[in-house]
Design an enzyme around this catalytic site. Structure first.
Site, mmCIF file in Angstrom:
data_model
loop_
_atom_site.group_PDB
_atom_site.id
_atom_site.type_symbol
_atom_site.label_atom_id
_atom_site.label_comp_id
_atom_site.label_asym_id
_atom_site.label_seq_id
_atom_site.Cartn_x
_atom_site.Cartn_y
_atom_site.Cartn_z
ATOM 1 N N HIS A 129 38.375 45.678 39.216
ATOM 2 C CA HIS A 129 37.941 46.652 38.222
ATOM 3 C C HIS A 129 36.716 46.120 37.497
ATOM 4 C CE1 HIS A 129 41.556 49.084 38.643
ATOM 5 N NE2 HIS A 129 42.232 47.960 38.728
ATOM 6 N N THR A 144 38.818 32.121 45.805
ATOM 7 C CA THR A 144 37.872 32.956 45.072
ATOM 8 C C THR A 144 36.592 33.222 45.853
ATOM 9 O OG1 THR A 144 36.926 31.009 44.059
ATOM 10 C CG2 THR A 144 38.690 32.105 42.840
ATOM 11 N N LYS A 145 36.446 32.591 47.015
ATOM 12 C CA LYS A 145 35.267 32.886 47.842
ATOM 13 C C LYS A 145 35.594 32.695 49.314
ATOM 14 C CE LYS A 145 33.545 28.311 46.638
ATOM 15 N NZ LYS A 145 32.525 27.536 45.942
#
Lengths: 185, 185, 185
Positions: free
Chosen positions: A102, A155-156
């Site tokens: 979001h 996260t990546k």
């Protein structure tokens, strides 16, 4: 079947056939057949109990899975965006995948549906997601044969044949041709 | 009873008596009695709901537990290898223990059962495993009176009377004789 | 109703109405109505399945929740101490909150009930607790509009409009007025 009715069916199917009681020999086969049909899975997959594959926010996501995929118990896959799982991918107990996020601002509370942002993540052939690892929505690819250690928060993107661990996850070593012990479960 | 039948019984027993509905006064006693008998536990243990004690890959593992052991809800213990739990050990909500791993090479996908490697882990008297902590298979000992903080991912042995936290878990301090507050739940 | 009977009722209510089967249109409303009444919640809240709100050690804790609070599935809130949740707070899947701890010394095993220490935690308006984040008992406040990332283990207070992540959680950035993507789910 309308989108809404289809979602209700998927929820019912997973509640009922995903329960622990469908982990016995014959019932287990019934569960796997239903999940495979519902979620576009290849042959020889294994789906343990309490696996939850879902999309939210009324979005019509997309999921596909190859052959010999393992979804161990308590695995959660959000396909609000798009999730592609190639052959021989293993998800250990409790791993979770997210494919939406979001937009965040100070006025988050006044936002509407427009702030939903879907993402796409690909799990390349033979990668292995450890127990209770979390794959966050900004991740787009887990490389071929890569290993995500238990409890990692990814996260990546993860390069092919690397082992990542920690929160946030970092590369701890590469997989080479020598025999090694995995500590990732 | 054959190995396979015994495993089916253990699965049934845990599904049924491990449910939330066996958390009420009298039923709770029935659950504890069955777990104790099935898993070689000492007196005065407490087993909350949804505890899952299992071995996999068809291996015949080994588990023993001392007295006054607490297994809080959602605790998972893999005894594919060997797990020894001494007296007064507490497992908080959602902690998990692993005692097997797999050899990892680039050709992982062509591997057979031979790549299974079982391990042994000992929980010394009075240690306390925090909520949702993960004990990985390369760990062989959690020392006497040690505390593993909530959410820690433990990748190596934990010394007696130390407190470890983080992912991967590191020693954050030692427990001394002064009163301290635990933040580990 | 006595304290003990009330606790039994709360346990029953959550076991029954918190189940996955109460996630269908009409039943969902029944669940929310019962949770709201039982736990002092404001209007327009959403409570998904398997939410567990509890106090332990026989303590009579205290919980209050504002309006438009989201408790996603598997959220766990311990209100053995005191928990205050303001308006528009979101708890994503599997987040957990703790409000009690225990004094720890080398002779922990000889301790009695006296070692229980309850704490108070306030979730300020509009904060968002990510998936499977753990809020430890030494935390007293999550600031207004703050975001706790997925998988974070929070060990101290979180300032307003900050984003914290990791184990232990640290501030990774502040939320400003520009649009940003959240990676926290």
């Amino acid at each position: 079947m309308s989108y809404k009715r289809h979602q209700l069916w998927l929820r019912f199917m997973q509640n009922f056939f995903g329960s622990k009681w469908f982990s016995y020999p014959l019932l287990f086969r019934a569960r796997i057949a239903l999940y495979r049909k519902s979620f576009n899975m290849g042959d020889s997959s294994v789906i343990e109990n309490n696996v939850w594959i879902y999309c939210t926010h009324g979005n019509q996501g997309c999921i596909s899975m190859g052959q010999r995929v393992l979804l161990a118990r308590n695995v959660q896959i959000d396909y609000t965006g798009e999730v592609e799982i190639e052959d021989d991918v293993w998800f250990s107990e409790g791993a979770s995948v997210h494919s939406h996020q979001h937009t965040v601002t100070r006025d988050r509370l006044s936002r509407g549906a427009a702030t939903l942002k879907t993402t796409k993540v690909v799990f390349r052939a033979g990668c292995w997601i450890g127990s209770r690892a979390i794959i966050l929505p900004q991740v787009n690819e887990i490389g071929e044969g890569a290993i995500v250690a238990a409890g990692a928060v990814v996260t990546k993107n993860v390069p092919a044949f690397s082992i990542v661990a920690g929160n946030p996850a970092k590369i701890i070593r590469m997989i080479d041709d020598r025999h090694q012990d995995s500590s990732e479960v």
